[in-house]
Design an enzyme around this catalytic site. Structure first.
Site, short mmCIF file in Angstrom:
data_model
loop_
_atom_site.label_atom_id
_atom_site.label_comp_id
_atom_site.label_asym_id
_atom_site.label_seq_id
_atom_site.Cartn_x
_atom_site.Cartn_y
_atom_site.Cartn_z
CB SER A 269 55.59 28.93 55.69
OG SER A 269 55.07 28.08 56.82
CE1 TYR B 5 50.52 31.38 55.94
CE2 TYR B 5 51.34 29.61 56.30
CZ TYR B 5 51.46 30.51 56.34
OH TYR B 5 52.38 31.27 56.77
#
Length: 228
Positions: A123, A136
């Site tokens: 990401s 995350y």
């Protein structure tokens, strides 16, 4: 037909990857949820945060396959809440699914991937953050680092790369605003198919020269200068 294993295939990016790859490959899917689509030739239901379930699934895959051409570590979970409200259990679960499971799968299945590929879905949050996304972001930063470490450990045998998506709209009912589209240099937000196409491209690199790299696919957002 070559076989590619994809995690997190039930929805979103994983579903798009399975759909795209099913045109050329035999797809093995792994997910905690049962998929409603038919893009997987074989499917294993597994909670990737549960090490016992994961190890049992790996045994089943090894019993089924003598070789693999690709491993796509796509499964991931996300929370967004103030730092003070995050629990250690949430941290551990996110790290388990997003980072530990890809490591375990790569370690266990790399012997089946002779001249094959590992593709990790990371990401842009590995490089940039908003408040309240520590577990995350840490997991995705780890994923990028895991990618280049694996590329060295498996050099000459397995090509290992990662893809760092930006905003990928996985909600088919959501229509991006004019402002949200304009924020992207591409003039639109991302679609799951955008990531699936990069996965397909990397799998087509049969000579394995592309390895150890992270491909940012974010519509140009991370290249945009932002002033206060």
């Amino acid at each position: 037909m070559k076989t590619v294993l994809v995690t997190g295939v039930a929805h979103g990016i994983g579903k798009a990857i399975a759909a795209k790859l099913s045109e050329k490959y035999c797809v093995i899917g792994i997910d905690k949820e049962l998929p409603e689509h038919i893009f997987c030739d074989t499917f294993y239901q597994c909670d990737l945060s549960n090490m016992q379930e994961l190890q049992e699934t790996i045994i089943q895959v090894k019993n089924r396959c003598e070789s693999l051409y690709g491993l796509v570590n796509n499964a991931g979970i996300f929370i967004h809440k103030p730092l003070k409200n995050q629990s250690i259990l949430e941290w551990e679960k996110i790290i388990a699914v997003n980072l530990t499971a890809p490591y375990v799968l790569a370690q266990a299945l790399s012997p089946l991937l002779h001249h094959g590929h590992i593709i990790n879905i990371a990401s842009t949050r590995a490089y940039m953050s908003e408040a309240g996304t520590e577990p995350y972001s840490a997991s995705k930063g780890g994923m990028v680092a895991l990618t280049h470490a694996l590329s060295i450990s498996l050099s000459g045998s397995v090509s290992v790369n990662s893809i760092s998506p930006g905003w990928i709209n996985t909600d088919e009912s959501y229509v991006a605003t004019v402002e949200e589209k304009a924020w992207h240099a591409s003039g639109r937000v991302g679609k799951p198919h955008d990531i699936a196409k990069v996965v397909e491209f990397l799998l087509e690199d049969e000579n394995g020269f592309i390895t150890g790299s992270d491909f940012v696919v974010d519509g140009g957002v991370s290249k945009k200068m932002v002033y206060p």
